[in-house]
Design a protein around this motif. Structure first.
Motif, PDB file in Angstrom:
ATOM      1  N   LEU A  51     -20.194 -11.322 -13.719  1.00 35.60           N
ATOM      2  CA  LEU A  51     -19.543 -10.991 -14.983  1.00 35.60           C
ATOM      3  C   LEU A  51     -18.880 -12.225 -15.592  1.00 35.60           C
ATOM      4  CD1 LEU A  51     -19.254  -8.434 -16.663  1.00 35.60           C
ATOM      5  CD2 LEU A  51     -17.077  -7.984 -15.529  1.00 35.60           C
ATOM      6  N   GLN A  52     -18.263 -13.055 -14.758  1.00 38.80           N
ATOM      7  CA  GLN A  52     -17.655 -14.283 -15.254  1.00 38.80           C
ATOM      8  C   GLN A  52     -18.696 -15.231 -15.830  1.00 38.80           C
ATOM      9  OE1 GLN A  52     -15.529 -15.536 -11.713  1.00 38.80           O
ATOM     10  NE2 GLN A  52     -13.553 -15.029 -12.624  1.00 38.80           N
ATOM     11  N   HIS A  53     -19.886 -15.143 -15.337  1.00 41.56           N
ATOM     12  CA  HIS A  53     -20.973 -15.989 -15.844  1.00 41.56           C
ATOM     13  C   HIS A  53     -21.385 -15.578 -17.257  1.00 41.56           C
ATOM     14  CE1 HIS A  53     -24.168 -18.872 -15.502  1.00 41.56           C
ATOM     15  NE2 HIS A  53     -25.116 -17.963 -15.671  1.00 41.56           N
ATOM     16  N   VAL A  54     -21.136 -14.299 -17.593  1.00 41.59           N
ATOM     17  CA  VAL A  54     -21.514 -13.770 -18.907  1.00 41.59           C
ATOM     18  C   VAL A  54     -20.319 -13.722 -19.855  1.00 41.59           C
ATOM     19  CG1 VAL A  54     -22.428 -11.755 -20.138  1.00 41.59           C
ATOM     20  CG2 VAL A  54     -23.389 -12.401 -17.914  1.00 41.59           C
ATOM     21  N   VAL A  55     -19.185 -13.205 -19.356  1.00 35.70           N
ATOM     22  CA  VAL A  55     -17.978 -13.050 -20.173  1.00 35.70           C
ATOM     23  C   VAL A  55     -17.069 -14.243 -19.914  1.00 35.70           C
ATOM     24  CG1 VAL A  55     -16.021 -11.572 -20.727  1.00 35.70           C
ATOM     25  CG2 VAL A  55     -18.174 -10.557 -19.960  1.00 35.70           C
ATOM     26  N   LYS A  56     -16.992 -15.139 -20.871  1.00 35.77           N
ATOM     27  CA  LYS A  56     -16.249 -16.382 -20.685  1.00 35.77           C
ATOM     28  C   LYS A  56     -14.784 -16.227 -21.101  1.00 35.77           C
ATOM     29  CE  LYS A  56     -20.554 -18.704 -21.940  1.00 35.77           C
ATOM     30  NZ  LYS A  56     -21.238 -19.524 -22.940  1.00 35.77           N
ATOM     31  N   ASN A  57     -13.897 -16.899 -20.350  1.00 34.75           N
ATOM     32  CA  ASN A  57     -12.468 -16.990 -20.691  1.00 34.75           C
ATOM     33  C   ASN A  57     -11.750 -15.649 -20.676  1.00 34.75           C
ATOM     34  OD1 ASN A  57     -12.798 -19.811 -21.167  1.00 34.75           O
ATOM     35  ND2 ASN A  57     -13.577 -19.344 -23.218  1.00 34.75           N
ATOM     36  N   HIS A  58     -12.258 -14.694 -19.919  1.00 34.72           N
ATOM     37  CA  HIS A  58     -11.596 -13.393 -19.777  1.00 34.72           C
ATOM     38  C   HIS A  58     -11.597 -13.002 -18.298  1.00 34.72           C
ATOM     39  CE1 HIS A  58     -11.247 -12.595 -24.100  1.00 34.72           C
ATOM     40  NE2 HIS A  58     -12.482 -13.035 -24.223  1.00 34.72           N
ATOM     41  N   ASN A  59     -11.029 -13.870 -17.486  1.00 36.01           N
ATOM     42  CA  ASN A  59     -11.097 -13.669 -16.048  1.00 36.01           C
ATOM     43  C   ASN A  59     -10.408 -12.397 -15.575  1.00 36.01           C
ATOM     44  OD1 ASN A  59     -12.644 -15.903 -15.670  1.00 36.01           O
ATOM     45  ND2 ASN A  59     -11.016 -17.198 -14.873  1.00 36.01           N
ATOM     46  N   SER A  60      -9.237 -12.055 -16.150  1.00 33.62           N
ATOM     47  CA  SER A  60      -8.528 -10.844 -15.729  1.00 33.62           C
ATOM     48  C   SER A  60      -9.361  -9.598 -16.003  1.00 33.62           C
ATOM     49  CB  SER A  60      -7.171 -10.739 -16.441  1.00 33.62           C
ATOM     50  OG  SER A  60      -6.292 -11.738 -15.969  1.00 33.62           O
ATOM     51  N   PHE A  61     -10.063  -9.595 -17.140  1.00 31.25           N
ATOM     52  CA  PHE A  61     -10.964  -8.475 -17.452  1.00 31.25           C
ATOM     53  C   PHE A  61     -12.059  -8.374 -16.393  1.00 31.25           C
ATOM     54  CE2 PHE A  61     -15.070  -7.256 -19.334  1.00 31.25           C
ATOM     55  CZ  PHE A  61     -14.788  -5.949 -19.709  1.00 31.25           C
ATOM     56  N   VAL A  65     -18.023 -21.348 -11.899  1.00 33.70           N
ATOM     57  CA  VAL A  65     -18.512 -19.995 -11.673  1.00 33.70           C
ATOM     58  C   VAL A  65     -19.979 -20.032 -11.277  1.00 33.70           C
ATOM     59  CG1 VAL A  65     -19.016 -17.772 -12.751  1.00 33.70           C
ATOM     60  CG2 VAL A  65     -16.836 -18.907 -13.219  1.00 33.70           C
ATOM     61  N   HIS A  66     -20.779 -20.845 -12.015  1.00 35.38           N
ATOM     62  CA  HIS A  66     -22.201 -20.929 -11.743  1.00 35.38           C
ATOM     63  C   HIS A  66     -22.448 -21.497 -10.346  1.00 35.38           C
ATOM     64  CE1 HIS A  66     -26.425 -21.104 -12.547  1.00 35.38           C
ATOM     65  NE2 HIS A  66     -26.473 -22.416 -12.340  1.00 35.38           N
ATOM     66  N   HIS A  67     -21.638 -22.498  -9.979  1.00 30.31           N
ATOM     67  CA  HIS A  67     -21.756 -23.084  -8.645  1.00 30.31           C
ATOM     68  C   HIS A  67     -21.454 -22.047  -7.568  1.00 30.31           C
ATOM     69  CE1 HIS A  67     -21.411 -25.857  -5.289  1.00 30.31           C
ATOM     70  NE2 HIS A  67     -20.218 -25.331  -5.026  1.00 30.31           N
ATOM     71  N   GLU A  68     -20.394 -21.241  -7.818  1.00 33.74           N
ATOM     72  CA  GLU A  68     -20.024 -20.217  -6.846  1.00 33.74           C
ATOM     73  C   GLU A  68     -21.114 -19.155  -6.755  1.00 33.74           C
ATOM     74  OE1 GLU A  68     -16.349 -17.218  -5.726  1.00 33.74           O
ATOM     75  OE2 GLU A  68     -16.258 -18.439  -7.536  1.00 33.74           O
ATOM     76  N   LYS A  69     -21.722 -18.846  -7.902  1.00 35.22           N
ATOM     77  CA  LYS A  69     -22.800 -17.867  -7.894  1.00 35.22           C
ATOM     78  C   LYS A  69     -23.949 -18.351  -7.024  1.00 35.22           C
ATOM     79  CE  LYS A  69     -25.929 -15.320 -10.919  1.00 35.22           C
ATOM     80  NZ  LYS A  69     -26.404 -15.121 -12.281  1.00 35.22           N
ATOM     81  N   LEU A  70     -24.313 -19.605  -7.166  1.00 41.93           N
ATOM     82  CA  LEU A  70     -25.399 -20.146  -6.358  1.00 41.93           C
ATOM     83  C   LEU A  70     -25.010 -20.174  -4.888  1.00 41.93           C
ATOM     84  CD1 LEU A  70     -26.494 -23.145  -8.602  1.00 41.93           C
ATOM     85  CD2 LEU A  70     -27.695 -20.966  -8.325  1.00 41.93           C
ATOM     86  N   ASP A  71     -23.725 -20.452  -4.622  1.00 41.40           N
ATOM     87  CA  ASP A  71     -23.261 -20.584  -3.251  1.00 41.40           C
ATOM     88  C   ASP A  71     -23.145 -19.235  -2.545  1.00 41.40           C
ATOM     89  OD1 ASP A  71     -22.315 -22.213  -1.101  1.00 41.40           O
ATOM     90  OD2 ASP A  71     -20.305 -21.480  -1.528  1.00 41.40           O
ATOM     91  N   THR A  72     -23.089 -18.162  -3.317  1.00 37.98           N
ATOM     92  CA  THR A  72     -22.874 -16.845  -2.722  1.00 37.98           C
ATOM     93  C   THR A  72     -24.025 -15.893  -2.993  1.00 37.98           C
ATOM     94  OG1 THR A  72     -21.646 -16.181  -4.697  1.00 37.98           O
ATOM     95  CG2 THR A  72     -20.367 -17.013  -2.839  1.00 37.98           C
ATOM     96  N   GLU A  73     -25.196 -16.428  -3.235  1.00 36.42           N
ATOM     97  CA  GLU A  73     -26.346 -15.558  -3.451  1.00 36.42           C
ATOM     98  C   GLU A  73     -26.608 -14.708  -2.205  1.00 36.42           C
ATOM     99  OE1 GLU A  73     -28.994 -17.971  -6.754  1.00 36.42           O
ATOM    100  OE2 GLU A  73     -29.425 -18.241  -4.626  1.00 36.42           O
ATOM    101  N   MET A 118     -10.975 -20.890 -14.205  1.00 37.84           N
ATOM    102  CA  MET A 118     -12.241 -21.269 -13.567  1.00 37.84           C
ATOM    103  C   MET A 118     -13.286 -21.486 -14.645  1.00 37.84           C
ATOM    104  SD  MET A 118     -14.521 -19.137 -10.783  1.00 37.84           S
ATOM    105  CE  MET A 118     -13.237 -19.116  -9.562  1.00 37.84           C
ATOM    106  N   GLY A 119     -13.846 -22.678 -14.693  1.00 33.76           N
ATOM    107  CA  GLY A 119     -14.823 -22.986 -15.721  1.00 33.76           C
ATOM    108  C   GLY A 119     -16.183 -22.402 -15.421  1.00 33.76           C
ATOM    109  N   LEU A 120     -17.062 -22.439 -16.437  1.00 34.70           N
ATOM    110  CA  LEU A 120     -18.393 -21.875 -16.307  1.00 34.70           C
ATOM    111  C   LEU A 120     -19.185 -22.595 -15.225  1.00 34.70           C
ATOM    112  CD1 LEU A 120     -20.494 -19.888 -17.294  1.00 34.70           C
ATOM    113  CD2 LEU A 120     -21.153 -21.534 -19.061  1.00 34.70           C
ATOM    114  N   ASP A 121     -19.075 -23.921 -15.155  1.00 35.37           N
ATOM    115  CA  ASP A 121     -19.811 -24.669 -14.138  1.00 35.37           C
ATOM    116  C   ASP A 121     -19.385 -24.260 -12.738  1.00 35.37           C
ATOM    117  OD1 ASP A 121     -21.168 -26.006 -16.086  1.00 35.37           O
ATOM    118  OD2 ASP A 121     -19.870 -27.782 -16.057  1.00 35.37           O
TER     119      ASP A 121
END
Length: 296
Positions: free
Chosen positions: A100-110, A6-14, A1-4
């Protein structure tokens, strides 16, 4: 899941209301449907259990000797707690995961593992007292005949601390269980549902695998928790003493007691829970989009 994304999902789930409502409905579905197998699991984990190790044999014997409603004894207290507990569970998971995904990139399992830890804490803090009550009522020859009577009896004899005596053990079990559970679910989704669309088949398969793997790995701790909750031995006041008692009474084999029942309980449970959650989330988001389009 890319940053864009993730950011879109964040906005969609505020508005976390969608996750809270979906989580509550999923919790009800999971517990109500699978509760009889949970009762069998509790009995098979008892240190005094002497019966058959056949899950359905135990269930049929219970119905024959104690009545048709015996497998669902204690269900009402679980239903009362499961809605709010699962609402917090999924709501906190989604909130922590997305941020967390918005801050920590490329470590989705973490991110999934950490979010699972937060979800577990909030869930277990709500549900632990109901687990104590329902496991007392699930035991063979239980003197608890109603939720209110059982609650009063536990409080009168053992005090308020009895409802949280197993909380530390529960967290020690459920934090790794839920972390494994969420990581396996999300990894399966990465493979089966890369676009993260609503896909019932992938949600059922991912949920079932996640629950089964987590259940098998953490069963020894669940055996200890059952002993602490049911107080078959009054000396079982913590995890260390519970481990010693289980080993003394049943040997290493005792830590595997009920593992088949637990796995067969949690595989469909988590499949039901995730598929219900994703379905409700999909419906609520669709309705939100329709309302938004209508208001334009």
């Amino acid at each position: 899941m890319g940053l864009d994304q993730v950011h879109h999902e964040k906005l969609d789930t505020e508005n976390v209301t969608i996750h809270l409502i979906s989580g509550a409905i999923a919790g009800y579905a999971e517990y109500i449907i699978m509760y009889p197998i949970d009762t069998v699991k509790t009995r098979m984990q008892s240190i005094s259990f002497k019966g058959t190790r056949n899950i359905f044999g135990v269930l049929l014997k219970m119905i024959a000797e104690e009545g048709i409603l015996s497998p669902i004894r204690g269900l009402t207290v679980v239903v009362a707690a499961s809605g709010p507990a699962h609402a917090l569970y999924y709501g906190s998971y989604e909130f922590v995961k997305i941020n967390l995904q918005h801050v920590v990139k490329n470590h989705n399992s973490f991110c999934h593992g950490v979010a699972g830890c937060f979800a577990t804490f909030f869930h277990d803090a709500v549900v632990n007292p109901s687990e104590v009550i329902k496991q007392r009522m699930q035991m063979e020859k239980s003197t608890c005949h109603s939720v209110i009577q059982c609650t009063k009896e536990i409080y009168r004899i053992e005090g308020f601390q009895a409802f949280y005596r197993s909380f530390a053990t529960t967290l020690l079990m459920n934090i790794p269980f839920q972390s494994i559970h969420f990581i396996v679910y999300e990894l399966c989704q990465d493979y089966l549902n890369k676009e993260r669309d609503y896909d019932p088949k992938s949600h059922i398969i991912s949920g079932g695998l996640a629950g089964g793997v987590g259940a098998a790995i953490t069963n020894p701790l669940d055996v200890c928790r059952t002993l602490i909750n049911t107080q078959e031995s009054k000396e079982a006041v913590g995890l260390v003493k519970a481990v010693k008692i289980v080993y003394k009474k049943t040997g290493f084999r005792g830590f595997l007691s009920g593992v088949t029942a637990r796995t067969l309980h949690l595989m469909p449970s988590t499949a039901i829970c995730w598929s219900t959650y994703e379905f409700c989330k999909y419906l609520l988001k669709e309705q939100k989009h329709k309302d938004s389009d209508r208001n334009k």
